[in-house]
Design a protein around this motif. Structure first.
Motif, mmCIF file in Angstrom:
data_model
loop_
_atom_site.group_PDB
_atom_site.id
_atom_site.type_symbol
_atom_site.label_atom_id
_atom_site.label_comp_id
_atom_site.label_asym_id
_atom_site.label_seq_id
_atom_site.Cartn_x
_atom_site.Cartn_y
_atom_site.Cartn_z
ATOM 1 N N LEU A 47 0.828 -1.209 0.000
ATOM 2 C CA LEU A 47 0.000 0.000 0.000
ATOM 3 C C LEU A 47 0.862 1.259 0.000
ATOM 4 C CD1 LEU A 47 -2.750 -1.182 2.478
ATOM 5 C CD2 LEU A 47 -3.075 -0.655 0.049
ATOM 6 N N MET A 48 1.927 1.249 0.782
ATOM 7 C CA MET A 48 2.797 2.428 0.851
ATOM 8 C C MET A 48 3.516 2.665 -0.476
ATOM 9 S SD MET A 48 4.273 2.002 4.703
ATOM 10 C CE MET A 48 4.967 3.657 4.860
ATOM 11 N N LEU A 49 3.973 1.597 -1.120
ATOM 12 C CA LEU A 49 4.610 1.739 -2.425
ATOM 13 C C LEU A 49 3.621 2.298 -3.442
ATOM 14 C CD1 LEU A 49 6.678 -1.550 -2.570
ATOM 15 C CD2 LEU A 49 7.610 0.775 -2.534
ATOM 16 N N LYS A 50 2.418 1.765 -3.424
ATOM 17 C CA LYS A 50 1.388 2.234 -4.351
ATOM 18 C C LYS A 50 1.070 3.709 -4.128
ATOM 19 C CE LYS A 50 -1.962 2.382 -7.258
ATOM 20 N NZ LYS A 50 -1.621 3.115 -8.422
ATOM 21 N N ASP A 51 1.120 4.129 -2.865
ATOM 22 C CA ASP A 51 0.817 5.520 -2.530
ATOM 23 C C ASP A 51 2.009 6.449 -2.753
ATOM 24 O OD1 ASP A 51 -1.760 4.793 -1.895
ATOM 25 O OD2 ASP A 51 -1.403 4.693 0.262
ATOM 26 N N GLY A 52 3.129 5.889 -3.258
ATOM 27 C CA GLY A 52 4.273 6.712 -3.602
ATOM 28 C C GLY A 52 5.195 7.055 -2.444
ATOM 29 N N GLU A 53 5.096 6.303 -1.349
ATOM 30 C CA GLU A 53 5.977 6.549 -0.199
ATOM 31 C C GLU A 53 7.425 6.240 -0.578
ATOM 32 O OE1 GLU A 53 5.265 7.589 2.952
ATOM 33 O OE2 GLU A 53 3.119 7.777 2.587
ATOM 34 N N SER A 54 8.332 6.989 -0.008
ATOM 35 C CA SER A 54 9.756 6.751 -0.253
ATOM 36 C C SER A 54 10.239 5.542 0.545
ATOM 37 C CB SER A 54 10.580 7.971 0.153
ATOM 38 O OG SER A 54 10.587 8.105 1.559
ATOM 39 N N ARG A 55 11.370 5.000 0.120
ATOM 40 C CA ARG A 55 11.954 3.858 0.837
ATOM 41 C C ARG A 55 12.258 4.232 2.288
ATOM 42 N NH1 ARG A 55 17.782 2.064 -0.690
ATOM 43 N NH2 ARG A 55 18.048 4.017 0.390
ATOM 44 N N ASP A 56 12.797 5.424 2.513
ATOM 45 C CA ASP A 56 13.121 5.849 3.878
ATOM 46 C C ASP A 56 11.868 5.977 4.734
ATOM 47 O OD1 ASP A 56 15.833 5.893 3.342
ATOM 48 O OD2 ASP A 56 15.850 8.032 2.854
ATOM 49 N N ILE A 58 9.062 4.349 4.305
ATOM 50 C CA ILE A 58 8.570 2.983 4.554
ATOM 51 C C ILE A 58 9.376 2.333 5.671
ATOM 52 C CG2 ILE A 58 8.392 0.662 3.573
ATOM 53 C CD1 ILE A 58 7.769 2.074 0.866
ATOM 54 N N MET A 59 10.694 2.487 5.616
ATOM 55 C CA MET A 59 11.550 1.870 6.638
ATOM 56 C C MET A 59 11.239 2.449 8.021
ATOM 57 S SD MET A 59 15.212 1.240 4.673
ATOM 58 C CE MET A 59 15.697 2.920 4.853
ATOM 59 N N LEU A 62 7.485 1.233 9.043
ATOM 60 C CA LEU A 62 7.356 -0.202 9.312
ATOM 61 C C LEU A 62 8.427 -0.725 10.259
ATOM 62 C CD1 LEU A 62 6.469 -1.600 5.771
ATOM 63 C CD2 LEU A 62 4.930 -0.915 7.625
ATOM 64 N N GLY A 63 9.441 0.096 10.532
ATOM 65 C CA GLY A 63 10.517 -0.361 11.404
ATOM 66 C C GLY A 63 11.315 -1.489 10.770
ATOM 67 N N CYS A 64 11.476 -1.417 9.451
ATOM 68 C CA CYS A 64 12.212 -2.464 8.736
ATOM 69 C C CYS A 64 13.488 -1.880 8.156
ATOM 70 C CB CYS A 64 11.334 -3.052 7.629
ATOM 71 S SG CYS A 64 10.907 -1.884 6.333
ATOM 72 N N ASP A 65 14.306 -2.754 7.607
ATOM 73 C CA ASP A 65 15.533 -2.274 6.980
ATOM 74 C C ASP A 65 15.362 -2.252 5.465
ATOM 75 O OD1 ASP A 65 15.849 -4.897 6.093
ATOM 76 O OD2 ASP A 65 17.344 -5.385 7.603
ATOM 77 N N SER A 66 16.378 -1.766 4.787
ATOM 78 C CA SER A 66 16.295 -1.612 3.338
ATOM 79 C C SER A 66 16.182 -2.956 2.621
ATOM 80 C CB SER A 66 17.493 -0.833 2.812
ATOM 81 O OG SER A 66 18.692 -1.510 3.106
ATOM 82 N N ARG A 67 16.659 -4.025 3.246
ATOM 83 C CA ARG A 67 16.560 -5.348 2.615
ATOM 84 C C ARG A 67 15.116 -5.778 2.428
ATOM 85 N NH1 ARG A 67 20.374 -8.357 6.668
ATOM 86 N NH2 ARG A 67 19.180 -6.925 7.925
ATOM 87 N N PHE A 68 14.253 -5.454 3.415
ATOM 88 C CA PHE A 68 12.832 -5.808 3.320
ATOM 89 C C PHE A 68 12.195 -5.118 2.117
ATOM 90 C CE2 PHE A 68 8.356 -4.981 4.507
ATOM 91 C CZ PHE A 68 7.921 -6.292 4.640
#
Length: 80
Positions: A47-56, A58-59, A62-68
């Motif tokens: 959903l975040m990717l679809k909404d145009g959120e940046s990788r940073d 999203i991380m 979601l509390g995730c790292d760039s690998r996710f």
């Protein structure tokens, strides 16, 4: 057999187009208490990717790292 966010995830990453039904399914998964815990961040990621959120963004959210996040791109390239 139940719905699984990775099915949408694999299709979405290449095109970034969701049908209304797919978006509703992902939103439902995010709110559900019965969806596997591992599937909720995946649904949120889609959903975040679809909404145009940046990788940073999203991380952070979601509390995730760039690998996710990067894995999503890898899946997309494998399917192309």
């Amino acid at each position: 057999m139940g719905w699984h966010p990775m099915c949408v995830h694999m299709r979405v990453m290449g095109k970034m187009n969701l049908t209304g039904t797919e978006r509703k399914q992902l939103l439902s998964a995010v709110r559900s208490r019965t969806v596997r815990a591992a599937d909720v961040p995946r649904a949120k990621l889609i959903l975040m990717l679809k909404d145009g959120e940046s990788r940073d963004s999203i991380m952070r959210t979601l509390g995730c790292d760039s690998r996710f996040v990067a894995r999503a791109g890898e899946v997309s390239q494998e399917l192309s």
